[in-house]
Write a protein that holds these residues in place. Sequence first.
Motif, PDB file in Angstrom:
ATOM      1  N   GLY A  94       0.777  -1.236   0.000  1.00  0.00           N
ATOM      2  CA  GLY A  94       0.000   0.000   0.000  1.00  0.00           C
ATOM      3  C   GLY A  94       0.808   1.285   0.000  1.00  0.00           C
ATOM      4  N   ILE A  95       2.119   1.181  -0.190  1.00  0.00           N
ATOM      5  CA  ILE A  95       2.946   2.385  -0.232  1.00  0.00           C
ATOM      6  C   ILE A  95       2.534   3.229  -1.432  1.00  0.00           C
ATOM      7  N   ARG A  96       2.344   4.509  -1.216  1.00  0.00           N
ATOM      8  CA  ARG A  96       1.976   5.423  -2.292  1.00  0.00           C
ATOM      9  C   ARG A  96       3.252   6.037  -2.861  1.00  0.00           C
ATOM     10  N   LEU A  97       3.410   5.875  -4.177  1.00  0.00           N
ATOM     11  CA  LEU A  97       4.593   6.401  -4.871  1.00  0.00           C
ATOM     12  C   LEU A  97       4.154   7.550  -5.765  1.00  0.00           C
ATOM     13  N   ASN A  98       4.818   8.696  -5.620  1.00  0.00           N
ATOM     14  CA  ASN A  98       4.485   9.871  -6.423  1.00  0.00           C
ATOM     15  C   ASN A  98       5.593  10.144  -7.435  1.00  0.00           C
ATOM     16  N   LYS A  99       5.202  10.605  -8.612  1.00  0.00           N
ATOM     17  CA  LYS A  99       6.172  10.890  -9.674  1.00  0.00           C
ATOM     18  C   LYS A  99       7.026  12.087  -9.269  1.00  0.00           C
TER      19      LYS A  99
END
Length: 101
Positions: A94-99
């Motif tokens: 569930g880790i959120r990765l942002n560009k």
Amino acid sequence: MKAFSFVLSILCAVIVAGCGSGLEGTYASDQNGFAVASYTFKSNGKVISKLLSMEQELDYERDGKEIKLSSPAAPGVSMVMTIIDENTISGPMGIRLNKVK
């Protein structure tokens, strides 16, 4: 006939361009200003995965909103990530990765 050949070559170019992953750039988690994990996707189907101080190159395939990561060192084992939008990926656990770039 020349017009037909021209249209056919443009159509082929569009089809080939559409077959690419359409995913490039670096996506990273942000934990209080510290990137714990990052994934740099390249157009050739490779991704550089960095987790804390460890780095490895993996293969990836995109299927709609899913990204399947796999390693030649572990055949048959893969990890699936989900594209939320053009700037965000839901990673492992569930880790959120942002560009970032």
